[in-house]
Design an enzyme around this catalytic site. Structure first.
Site, PDB file in Angstrom:
ATOM      1  N   ARG A   1      10.950  65.828  -4.309  1.00 18.44           N
ATOM      2  CA  ARG A   1      10.842  65.457  -2.898  1.00 18.44           C
ATOM      3  C   ARG A   1      12.186  65.604  -2.221  1.00 18.44           C
ATOM      4  O   ARG A   1      13.218  65.516  -2.859  1.00 18.44           O
ATOM      5  CB  ARG A   1      10.472  63.988  -2.702  1.00 18.44           C
ATOM      6  CG  ARG A   1       9.424  63.402  -3.507  1.00 18.44           C
ATOM      7  CD  ARG A   1       9.390  61.882  -3.401  1.00 18.44           C
ATOM      8  NE  ARG A   1       9.134  61.405  -2.060  1.00 18.44           N
ATOM      9  CZ  ARG A   1       7.926  61.261  -1.531  1.00 18.44           C
ATOM     10  NH1 ARG A   1       6.869  61.593  -2.235  1.00 18.44           N
ATOM     11  NH2 ARG A   1       7.784  60.790  -0.322  1.00 18.44           N
TER      12      ARG A   1
ATOM     13  N   LYS B   1       6.137  57.165   4.889  1.00 17.45           N
ATOM     14  CA  LYS B   1       5.311  56.831   6.061  1.00 17.45           C
ATOM     15  C   LYS B   1       5.108  55.332   6.193  1.00 17.45           C
ATOM     16  O   LYS B   1       5.103  54.788   7.284  1.00 17.45           O
ATOM     17  CB  LYS B   1       3.944  57.513   5.934  1.00 17.45           C
ATOM     18  CG  LYS B   1       3.970  58.938   6.404  1.00 17.45           C
ATOM     19  CD  LYS B   1       2.584  59.535   6.350  1.00 17.45           C
ATOM     20  CE  LYS B   1       2.174  59.794   4.924  1.00 17.45           C
ATOM     21  NZ  LYS B   1       0.943  60.577   4.811  1.00 17.45           N
TER      22      LYS B   1
ATOM     23  N   GLU C   1      -2.145  63.082   4.187  1.00 14.50           N
ATOM     24  CA  GLU C   1      -3.093  62.005   4.434  1.00 14.50           C
ATOM     25  C   GLU C   1      -2.834  61.508   5.856  1.00 14.50           C
ATOM     26  O   GLU C   1      -1.694  61.199   6.201  1.00 14.50           O
ATOM     27  CB  GLU C   1      -2.856  60.863   3.432  1.00 14.50           C
ATOM     28  CG  GLU C   1      -3.882  59.785   3.613  1.00 14.50           C
ATOM     29  CD  GLU C   1      -3.680  58.576   2.697  1.00 14.50           C
ATOM     30  OE1 GLU C   1      -2.818  58.620   1.806  1.00 14.50           O
ATOM     31  OE2 GLU C   1      -4.408  57.588   2.918  1.00 14.50           O
TER      32      GLU C   1
HETATM   33  P1  ATP Z   1       4.860  59.177   2.127  1.00 14.67           P
HETATM   34  O1  ATP Z   1       5.511  58.807   0.842  1.00 14.67           O
HETATM   35  O2  ATP Z   1       5.818  59.337   3.253  1.00 14.67           O
HETATM   36  O3  ATP Z   1       3.698  58.325   2.482  1.00 14.67           O
HETATM   37  P2  ATP Z   1       3.036  60.994   1.060  1.00 14.67           P
HETATM   38  O4  ATP Z   1       3.412  61.867  -0.060  1.00 14.67           O
HETATM   39  O5  ATP Z   1       2.176  59.850   0.749  1.00 14.67           O
HETATM   40  O6  ATP Z   1       4.330  60.622   1.855  1.00 14.67           O
HETATM   41  P3  ATP Z   1       1.134  62.779   2.143  1.00 14.67           P
HETATM   42  O7  ATP Z   1       0.497  62.771   3.468  1.00 14.67           O
HETATM   43  O8  ATP Z   1       0.305  62.502   0.964  1.00 14.67           O
HETATM   44  O9  ATP Z   1       2.344  61.777   2.217  1.00 14.67           O
HETATM   45  O10 ATP Z   1       1.967  64.115   1.943  1.00 14.67           O
HETATM   46  C1  ATP Z   1       1.505  65.394   2.208  1.00 14.67           C
HETATM   47  C2  ATP Z   1       2.302  66.371   1.396  1.00 14.67           C
HETATM   48  O11 ATP Z   1       3.688  66.267   1.725  1.00 14.67           O
HETATM   49  C3  ATP Z   1       2.189  66.076  -0.077  1.00 14.67           C
HETATM   50  O12 ATP Z   1       1.944  67.292  -0.744  1.00 14.67           O
HETATM   51  C4  ATP Z   1       3.507  65.479  -0.451  1.00 14.67           C
HETATM   52  O13 ATP Z   1       3.834  65.772  -1.758  1.00 14.67           O
HETATM   53  C5  ATP Z   1       4.454  66.130   0.557  1.00 14.67           C
HETATM   54  N1  ATP Z   1       5.607  65.278   0.807  1.00 14.67           N
HETATM   55  C6  ATP Z   1       5.610  64.004   1.234  1.00 14.67           C
HETATM   56  N2  ATP Z   1       6.852  63.498   1.296  1.00 14.67           N
HETATM   57  C7  ATP Z   1       7.683  64.500   0.894  1.00 14.67           C
HETATM   58  C8  ATP Z   1       9.105  64.629   0.720  1.00 14.67           C
HETATM   59  N3  ATP Z   1       9.925  63.615   0.979  1.00 14.67           N
HETATM   60  N4  ATP Z   1       9.580  65.814   0.294  1.00 14.67           N
HETATM   61  C9  ATP Z   1       8.769  66.832   0.035  1.00 14.67           C
HETATM   62  N5  ATP Z   1       7.429  66.794   0.167  1.00 14.67           N
HETATM   63  C10 ATP Z   1       6.885  65.647   0.586  1.00 14.67           C
HETATM   64 MG    MG Z   2       0.361  60.555  -0.425  1.00 14.98          MG
END
Ligand code: ATP
Ligand code: MG
Length: 560
Positions: free
Chosen positions: A261, A271, A36
């Site tokens: 994760r 983020k 995102e």
């Molecule tokens: P954040 O919690 O930092 O906002 P998010 O999951 O909301 O992260 P996205 O932009 O939705 O961020 O993530 C894109 C992809 O990266 C998703 O498939 C998510 O599952 C993966 N991802 C995000 N954080 C991690 C992590 N700590 N370890 C592994 N994969 C991750």
């Molecule tokens: Mg997300």
């Protein structure tokens, strides 16, 4: 057979192998990385990128880069651009398959109409508070919305009016008609569309209703005909809902697979929290060299290979764990130990005058570029009467075990000569201004013909030839192993995460070529940053120390 030849397969690869055997996807492997665009990518995302693109690469498949841009309030083009840069930098290629969820808004809208027409969705007048109150709990069923049994015609008309902008934000929603007493709370008539009069970074003001993440995400994977839809564990509970949507719509149905994760100690990977650090100026920006963002790690000196090796090394599991950040640092150390040219740099200088060395003479002494790499060869370093050494390599009144310089003591200057300290020159306040030494001309190159030994070897630079630089020693951004534990993560910030040494003196070679990461002998790995100090000097930042100094500190702290 050597064990290193055995390929250890992660559980996702095992699923793919089974799918290939059963012909489930006709041997197709198609994954995606779906960020995102509401912030910069961090090291956790790197794991997901390496996993998705890596799985595709290993299986002759494809991986899309798709922006999951369904929330106009938080998303910006700046983030899109940085994400594209970061994924490219890591070395992955989505070819022509760069997609945006917002490209599917029309189709998602049509799918919603299908649900309504089939009696599987309804327009609801409840506010978000009312909805929350009626949702029930894990133990208690929820209460159905009074609008749940609206006619299909009425729902179609109201949904149309939602889309046309007839209602203010929050006045109505479109909800799936599933089961208000379902044991999985995600299945209790979840919202599909909300009203939001906000401009979107790509579709502008075309829409004033936006799809909810759970509605959009599965549809995006379906539209792109993803085979293995890999996501993190927190979406396991959402899978039944994605399945429900895809089954009701009778469309292409990817297989979702969840993994744990990546969490790192002394680090936050969220983020939202990283954005807070940037917005509240606890760091210089998203690319601050202390940030766990990919742009921060890149500026710090991390290489794509070191990050990919790290991601590969920590593996893929179903169980949440916290990885020691030292593993990330070691991955870089391992690479830099093999590749980084060695140079001499004095961070906190003390002037040394070699009293018996001729005035105005410069000698060029041979120095080895990299003992780990024969082909790296050697270079010449200038030596002259006035030098700098590290302040902490000298003690006026040293203990017996101090093997560096002190009054009357002899040490080796790396690649140069043996020197003996003869005098200490102080200013009127008693602060040491410089020290005087004599050198033994017979010891050129660092060995005495009479076989006499010295216990210490210290680094130095020639005063006349040295480059002035500011050196920044970065340390961990957080001082607590788990910054998020018990209270505000901002309280765990390490106040000493950046130590500035404004008067460092470096070997002259260091200005070219610019992008190189050097090992400053005995000190760590350093690179030139793009910024300049307030007095116009070059800035060098410490990429990583030679060894894990935290582990050493802990040991020292507990061992005595
Ligand atoms: P954040 O919690 O930092 O906002 P998010 O999951 O909301 O992260 P996205 O932009 O939705 O961020 O993530 C894109 C992809 O990266 C998703 O498939 C998510 O599952 C993966 N991802 C995000 N954080 C991690 C992590 N700590 N370890 C592994 N994969 C991750
Ligand atoms: Mg997300």
């Amino acid at each position: 057979m050597s064990e290193s030849n055995t390929v250890i397969k992660n559980f996702i690869q095992k699923i793919i192998d089974e799918d290939n055997l059963s012909g489930k996807w006709s041997n197709r492997v198609h994954t995606r990385f779906p960020p995102e665009p509401n912030g910069y990518l961090h090291i956790g995302h790197a794991k997901s990128i390496c996993l998705n693109f890596g799985i595709a690469e290993k299986n002759n498949g494809k991986c899309n880069l798709r922006f999951d841009d369904t929330n106009p309030v938080k998303e910006e083009d700046e983030y899109v651009i940085s994400i594209i840069d970061d994924v490219k930098w890591l070395g992955f290629d989505w070819e022509e398959r760069l997609y945006y969820a917002s490209d599917y808004f029309d189709q998602m809208y049509d799918y919603a109409l299908t649900l309504i027409q089939n009696g599987d969705a309804f327009v609801c007048d409840q506010s978000s508070d009312q909805m929350r109150d009626c949702r029930g709990t894990l133990k208690q069923p929820g209460e159905e919305s009074p609008n749940r049994n609206r006619s299909i015609e009425e729902n179609l008309e109201l949904f149309q009016r939602m889309k046309n902008g007839d209602y203010p934000d929050g006045e109505k929603t479109l909800r799936a008609k599933i089961d208000m007493s379902h044991s999985n709370l995600n299945m209790r008539d979840p919202v599909i569309y909300r009203i939001l009069h906000a401009s979107h970074h790509r579709t502008g003001n075309k829409w004033c209703i936006y799809p909810m993440y759970d509605w959009a995400h599965g549809l995006e994977d379906s539209i792109e005909e993803i085979t293995h839809s890999i996501c993190t564990l927190e979406f396991e509970d959402h899978r039944p809902l994605y399945d429900w949507y895809l089954e009701k719509l009778d469309v292409y149905h990817p297989q979702q697979i969840e993994f744990a994760r990546l969490n790192l100690n002394f680090t936050v990977v969220s983020k939202r929290k990283l954005k807070k650090l940037v917005d509240e100026k606890h760091v210089e920006g998203w690319d601050d060299p202390r940030m766990p963002t990919l742009s921060g790690l890149r500026r710090r000196g991390y290489t794509p290979l070191s990050i990919r090796n790290f991601a590969e090394g920590v593996g893929v599991t179903k169980r949440d764990s916290i990885i020691d950040v030292v593993r990330l640092e070691n991955s870089l150390r391992e690479e830099l130990n093999k590749t980084a040219p060695r140079v001499l740099g004095v961070l906190d200088p003390l002037k040394v005058v070699i009293t018996n060395y001729p005035e105005n003479k410069t000698e060029m002494l041979e120095a080895i570029n990299n003992p780990e790499d024969e082909n790296a060869g050697s270079r010449e370093v200038p030596f002259s009467k006035e030098l700098y050494i590290e302040k902490n390599d000298f003690m006026e009144d040293p203990p017996r075990k101090f093997f560096r310089l002190g009054p009357g003591r002899e040490v080796r200057l790396r690649y140069a000569y043996f020197v003996t300290c003869t005098d200490i020159i102080k200013d009127e306040n008693g602060t040491i201004k410089e020290i005087h030494c004599t050198y033994d001309p017979e010891t050129k190159g660092g060995n005495a013909p009479d076989g006499r030994k010295v216990k210490g070897t210290i680094h130095w630079v020639s005063a006349e030839h040295a480059i002035d630089a500011e050196v920044r020693l970065y340390d961990r951004l957080f001082k607590k192993e788990n910054p998020e534990e018990g209270g505000d993560f901002l309280d765990a910030l390490n106040p000493d995460s950046c130590k500035i040494l404004p008067d460092s003196k470096l070997e002259p070679l260091l200005l070219e070529p610019e992008s190189i990461i050097y090992q400053f002998e005995r000190l760590g790995y350093f690179k030139k940053d793009d910024v300049f100090s307030s007095n116009g000097n070059n800035v060098f930042i410490r990429v990583v120390s030679l060894r894990d100094s935290w582990a050493r500190m802990m040991k020292q702290g507990s061992g005595q």
